[in-house]
Design an enzyme around this catalytic site. Structure first.
Site, short mmCIF file in Angstrom:
data_model
loop_
_atom_site.label_atom_id
_atom_site.label_comp_id
_atom_site.label_asym_id
_atom_site.label_seq_id
_atom_site.Cartn_x
_atom_site.Cartn_y
_atom_site.Cartn_z
N ARG A 196 0.94 -1.09 -0.07
CA ARG A 196 -0.10 -0.05 -0.06
C ARG A 196 1.06 1.18 -0.07
O ARG A 196 1.57 1.38 0.81
CB ARG A 196 -0.97 -0.06 1.20
CG ARG A 196 -1.66 1.23 1.23
CD ARG A 196 -2.84 1.26 2.48
NE ARG A 196 -3.83 0.43 2.00
CZ ARG A 196 -5.23 0.39 2.46
NH1 ARG A 196 -5.39 1.25 3.22
NH2 ARG A 196 -6.10 -0.28 1.86
N HIS B 253 -7.14 0.67 -6.48
CA HIS B 253 -7.59 -0.13 -5.42
C HIS B 253 -7.95 -1.43 -5.98
O HIS B 253 -9.45 -1.77 -5.97
CB HIS B 253 -8.36 0.61 -4.33
CG HIS B 253 -8.08 -0.22 -2.95
ND1 HIS B 253 -7.69 -1.19 -2.57
CD2 HIS B 253 -9.10 0.12 -1.83
CE1 HIS B 253 -7.70 -1.33 -1.48
NE2 HIS B 253 -8.73 -0.56 -0.95
N GLN C 184 -9.97 -4.23 -4.10
CA GLN C 184 -11.45 -3.53 -3.56
C GLN C 184 -12.14 -3.76 -4.60
O GLN C 184 -13.51 -4.26 -4.38
CB GLN C 184 -11.10 -2.03 -3.19
CG GLN C 184 -12.60 -1.41 -2.92
CD GLN C 184 -12.91 -1.77 -1.39
OE1 GLN C 184 -12.13 -1.80 -0.56
NE2 GLN C 184 -14.01 -2.33 -1.16
N ASP D 285 -17.58 7.01 -1.61
CA ASP D 285 -16.36 6.85 -1.02
C ASP D 285 -16.24 8.04 -0.35
O ASP D 285 -16.86 9.23 -0.57
CB ASP D 285 -15.11 6.45 -1.82
CG ASP D 285 -14.01 6.12 -1.07
OD1 ASP D 285 -14.04 6.06 0.25
OD2 ASP D 285 -12.79 6.12 -1.75
N CYS E 215 -16.61 1.37 0.00
CA CYS E 215 -15.38 0.63 0.43
C CYS E 215 -15.21 0.66 1.97
O CYS E 215 -14.38 -0.48 2.43
CB CYS E 215 -14.28 1.10 -0.33
SG CYS E 215 -13.70 2.85 -0.01
N ARG F 38 -13.75 -8.90 0.93
CA ARG F 38 -12.28 -8.61 0.52
C ARG F 38 -11.51 -9.96 0.87
O ARG F 38 -10.57 -10.25 -0.10
CB ARG F 38 -11.97 -7.45 1.36
CG ARG F 38 -12.48 -6.08 1.21
CD ARG F 38 -12.08 -5.55 -0.05
NE ARG F 38 -10.64 -5.48 -0.31
CZ ARG F 38 -9.83 -4.62 0.26
NH1 ARG F 38 -10.31 -3.31 0.86
NH2 ARG F 38 -8.54 -4.76 0.14
N1 CP Z 1 -11.49 -0.47 1.91
C1 CP Z 1 -10.17 -0.69 2.62
O1 CP Z 1 -9.23 -0.70 1.64
O2 CP Z 1 -9.98 -0.56 3.71
P1 CP Z 1 -8.67 -0.34 4.71
O3 CP Z 1 -8.18 1.21 4.12
O4 CP Z 1 -9.06 -0.55 6.22
O5 CP Z 1 -7.80 -1.31 4.10
N1 NVA Z 2 -10.34 6.62 -1.40
C1 NVA Z 2 -9.89 6.04 -0.20
C2 NVA Z 2 -10.15 4.77 -0.13
C3 NVA Z 2 -9.72 3.99 1.03
C4 NVA Z 2 -10.00 2.43 1.23
C5 NVA Z 2 -8.46 6.44 0.06
O1 NVA Z 2 -7.50 6.37 -0.66
O2 NVA Z 2 -8.17 6.71 1.30
#
Ligand code: CP
Ligand code: NVA
Length: 305
Positions: free
Chosen positions: A101, A128, A131, A221, A261, A289
């Protein structure tokens, strides 16, 4: 060596294959069977941003499959103690798969470039993929089929929206996006998606009511993603007309699902009444997930020695 950096790395057939593996693993787990198909395999997770769902679902999923996982902390010094190419080549001596990440998409691309094991994108500013795959699996699970489905996105055309758009284009799911001016998809990007998927329906609008009309599911989101905290106040104003609330859901079919999400900022992009409504599948989405990532791991690793 296959990586999963964006949904574009997969064909529609490969996504269906991952979903079939997921179905199998999910139904076995429901019967109490945790098949050890990846014994001794090691997954490392390298996260530059916080996570609940992605981190825990990958670790739990790998445990079910008989493998093990290592959450790498600050002490490994990623990006600080040595060059990324040296870091990655050495890390790959120890592990079979790496979930990253990163703040910038370029970082996960750099890691993949030097990796001798599979790299999975666990979220970047651009995409992502895990997701989006879990979300389309969830939509299919709820409706029984993706045939004739229309997914409406309301809010920021962000990393999650982008990955969903690509996944929808691969699976022939109609996608509608309602974002305020200045927060839309790049027009050239939309053209490239349309060229890659002739006949796919992509609706771009600034009107949330137009987007949710005829939708099988309405998805939103946060208005400010991780890394955009400084823009929080401005975005709150710019997105004020884009809250998914009961009034907006009244423009969608009565049985339209609500998707997010998570994590959500209740009272901003979504009202409590919608996120807690019987049509909301946000918890099932999060649960999937893990199931879909087990499918991804099985697909990526089972064939490798
Ligand atoms: N939806 C998602 O990726 O959640 P986290 O940021 O908690 O991993
Ligand atoms: N768009 C959000 C998604 C988190 C799962 C972010 O990038 O923070």
């Amino acid at each position: 060596m296959r990586h999963l950096l964006t949904v574009s790395d997969l064909s529609g057939d490969e996504i269906h294959r991952i979903f079939a593996l997921t179905d199998d693993l999910k139904s076995k787990l429901a019967q109490g069977v945790r098949e050890s198909i990846l014994p001794g395999r090691v997954m490392a997770l390298l996260f530059e941003k916080p996570s609940l769902r992605t981190r825990v679902s990958f670790q739990a999923g790998m445990a079910h499959l008989g493998g093990t996982s290592l959450m790498l902390g600050d002490d490994v010094g990623f990006g600080k103690r040595e060059r990324i190419d040296d870091f990655t080549r050495v890390l790959c001596e120890f592990i079979d798969v790496l979930v990253v990440r990163s703040k910038q998409h370029h970082t996960v691309e750099q890691v993949a470039q030097h990796a001798t094991c599979s790299v999975i994108n666990g979220l970047t500013d651009l995409s992502h993929p895990c997701q989006a795959l879990a979300d389309l699996y969830s939509l299919k699970e709820q409706r029984g089929t993706l045939d004739g489905a229309r997914l409406a996105w309301v809010g920021d055309a962000n990393n999650v929206a982008r990955s969903l758009a690509i996944a929808c284009s691969k699976l022939g799911v109609e996608f509608a996006v309602a974002a305020p001016r200045g927060y839309e998809f790049d027009a050239e990007q939309c053209q490239a998606w349309r060229t890659d998927a002739p006949g796919w329906e992509l609706q771009i609008t600034n009107d949330p009511h137009e987007a949710v009309a005829g939708a099988s599911a309405v998805y939103t989101d946060v208005w400010a993603s991780m890394g955009q905290e400084q823009q929080q106040a401005k975005r709150k104003q710019d997105f004020a007309d884009y809250q998914v609330n009961q009034q907006l859901m009244a423009s969608a079919p009565e049985d339209a699902l609500f998707m997010h999400c998570l994590p959500a900022r209740r009272g901003e992009e979504v009202s409590d009444a919608v996120v807690d409504s019987p049509n909301s599948i946000v918890v099932a989405q999060a649960g999937n997930r893990m199931h879909v990532q087990k499918g991804i791991l099985a697909w990526l690793l089972a064939a490798q020695s």
